[in-house]
Design an enzyme around this catalytic site. Sequence first.
Site, PDB file in Angstrom:
ATOM      1  N   LYS A   1      -4.638  -0.879  10.004  1.00 61.17           N
ATOM      2  CA  LYS A   1      -3.364  -1.313   9.399  1.00 61.17           C
ATOM      3  C   LYS A   1      -2.611  -2.074  10.493  1.00 61.17           C
ATOM      4  O   LYS A   1      -2.054  -1.477  11.418  1.00 61.17           O
ATOM      5  CB  LYS A   1      -2.583  -0.070   8.949  1.00 61.17           C
ATOM      6  CG  LYS A   1      -1.220  -0.364   8.394  1.00 61.17           C
ATOM      7  CD  LYS A   1      -1.312  -0.730   6.927  1.00 61.17           C
ATOM      8  CE  LYS A   1       0.045  -1.016   6.311  1.00 61.17           C
ATOM      9  NZ  LYS A   1       0.731  -2.163   6.848  1.00 61.17           N
TER      10      LYS A   1
ATOM     11  N   LEU B   1       0.832  -1.196   0.000  1.00 61.81           N
ATOM     12  CA  LEU B   1       0.000   0.000   0.000  1.00 61.81           C
ATOM     13  C   LEU B   1       0.866   1.244   0.000  1.00 61.81           C
ATOM     14  O   LEU B   1       1.910   1.270   0.655  1.00 61.81           O
ATOM     15  CB  LEU B   1      -0.864   0.026   1.271  1.00 61.81           C
ATOM     16  CG  LEU B   1      -1.967  -1.018   1.366  1.00 61.81           C
ATOM     17  CD1 LEU B   1      -2.539  -1.054   2.777  1.00 61.81           C
ATOM     18  CD2 LEU B   1      -3.065  -0.700   0.359  1.00 61.81           C
TER      19      LEU B   1
END
Length: 686
Positions: free
Chosen positions: A129, A97
């Site tokens: 995350k 990401l």
Amino acid sequence: MQQDLFAANASEQAERTDWRERAAWLSSEINRHNYAYYVLDAPTIPDVEYDRLFGELLVLEKAHPELVTPESPTQRVGGAPLAEFTQVMHSVPMLSLANAFGDEDAVSFDRRVCEGLMLERVEYNAELKFDGLAINLRYQDGILTQAATRGDGETGEDVTANIRTVRAIPLRLNTLLPPKVLDVRGEVLMYRADFDRMNARQREAGQKEFANPRNAAAGSLRQLAPRITAQRPLRFFAYGIGALDGADMPQTHSGLLDWYVSLGISVCNERAVVSGVDGLLEFFRQIGAKRDSLPYDIDGVVYKVNNLTQQQMLGFVTRAPRFAIAHKFPAQEALTVVLDIEVQVGRTGAITPVARLAPVFVSGVTVTNATLHNEDEIRRKDIRIGDTVIVRRAGDVIPEVVAHVPEMRPQDAREFAMPSVCPVCGSPIIKQEDEAIARCSGGWVRCAAQRKAGLQHFASRKAMDIEGLGDQLIEQLVDKNMVATAADLYRLEQPALAGLDRMADKSAQNVLNALEQSKSTTLARFLYSLGIRHVGESTAKTLASHFGGLDALARATVEELQAVPDVGPVVAQSIRQYLSDPLNLSMISQLRSAGVVWAEGEPAAAKPQPLQGKTFVLTGTLPALTREQATEMIEAAGGKVAGSVSKKTHFVVSGHEAGSKLAKAQALGITILDEAALLELLQKSQ
Ligand code: 5U1
């Protein structure tokens, strides 16, 4: 008599059916309790009762081995140790990401998404995350058949035996109609409380403690002995999908996560569907406020465009999707005192000043050293020995000294003076005018620090991958003059190795086996392992495919080297210099004589490149070729394969269930090929 026999058979039959039913019931009960405990965090029975059910199933399976199935909860305990992890190619690459480091980055992300989709407002799924380890779980017909680490995104390591021990991961999906293939992607992690308990146990047993839950999770998963992994309290949260065959893809990311929950796959509850950038930032603030009270470590939140068709329309840039971003929490900082500034000597002689610090706890680890990068950086920040400084640590990055606190400077604070000679070998330290970095001029011939760092690099995972040849062993081998160059490693013998500190017969043999195994490698790995200045992993790959073989590379002039994509004058000069040094050439020749081999290919220049400059996009499932095969064939002919359709796309190769990429290609008037047309094009251009 006949009748009696029949009656006996019937009762035996009934008994057998009873055991089977009992075993099935016990399995399903244990799975239900595992799910409640490890996924829902809501235990349903006391531990003793769980142990009793488990014990009963074990006894039953021992008495009737035909009842044991690979999915039985008793089969999680971990089998025989592995010699090594085998490589697994991901059928859909595992992407990473892009990061947003502040609200402005999140706002820009949303603006790009809105522009890309030509919408005023976009719906997102926001989630956490996790600070763990990414993994791909492959379920075939509902059964867990393979688990692989992310690796470099294209190829990972097969950790199936270890993953089977993780009770938060179902061995069988909870559905009567499972997809033929489902790749579930997510993160393996360890809860903080489990980590503390595990470290306490390690301490009591006199074994190594882990620095933080992330390292503990990673270390546990990369264990060659699944029985050890089985004792480690690992968890799992799913957040993505790879291949899917035999089921309809949900329409949204939140729908995908809901589907996972219905299949018994662990999904974190801390998620929300939000609208627009204000929704994203509100989620970020809410999670930030409760971050410390969550039972696991996170380093930010992740935003994903919720609609999967919109995700496809946005596509990818190199390795990261345009439809998602990780919004990171600010790095954590702490105050501490600089006790001393020492210098470290790297593989290429680079001298790095390092601050020795009074131990301080920053974002989950105790920091005692922090890099000061180079002398100019110390002067710019005016860091002195005795200063109180701000130390910052973000994620896995090496801690750094941000600044000193002027009002806390003691009278006797001392300035750092760069030594004029290498503290390890005594050779002069030289700084070129155009470089920020000073270097030891001893080279590896004179400087033991450079030899050690070079050997560590040679043995590292992305280089020759010599398991067990760790820093401490290399330290001893160099200090005892048993090894000077990489070639010497392949001359090591068992008795000498076994006689070293913290080594024994078995560990010595393991290192020798790993050395033997490392001999069969690739040209790209070999080039990378040589540690040529400016030749990282990616340049090594490019050089290998451009020249095909080492001899062609060794003969190349600086000009020929500069013709290689991404190789500029500095890199070309560095390669030429390395390959002109007789000591390096002799070491390479000794490595080859020791049996280090790789498959040599044709130089790219000699291969026909008829599709040079042509960009392809693949969409849908092709009848015969996998995506990797099609990509390989296009790339071998000089073409490029991109993730999304744009005006720059030359061809879209479309298969079964092609999605929005096909529609976009049609709208842009791009040539559409089916598999047969692609093969014809490749054949014609041969
Ligand atoms: N929650 C979450 N973490 N995470 C990490 N989603 C997510 N997605 C990722 C990664 C690397 O990658 C997507 C491209 C699937």
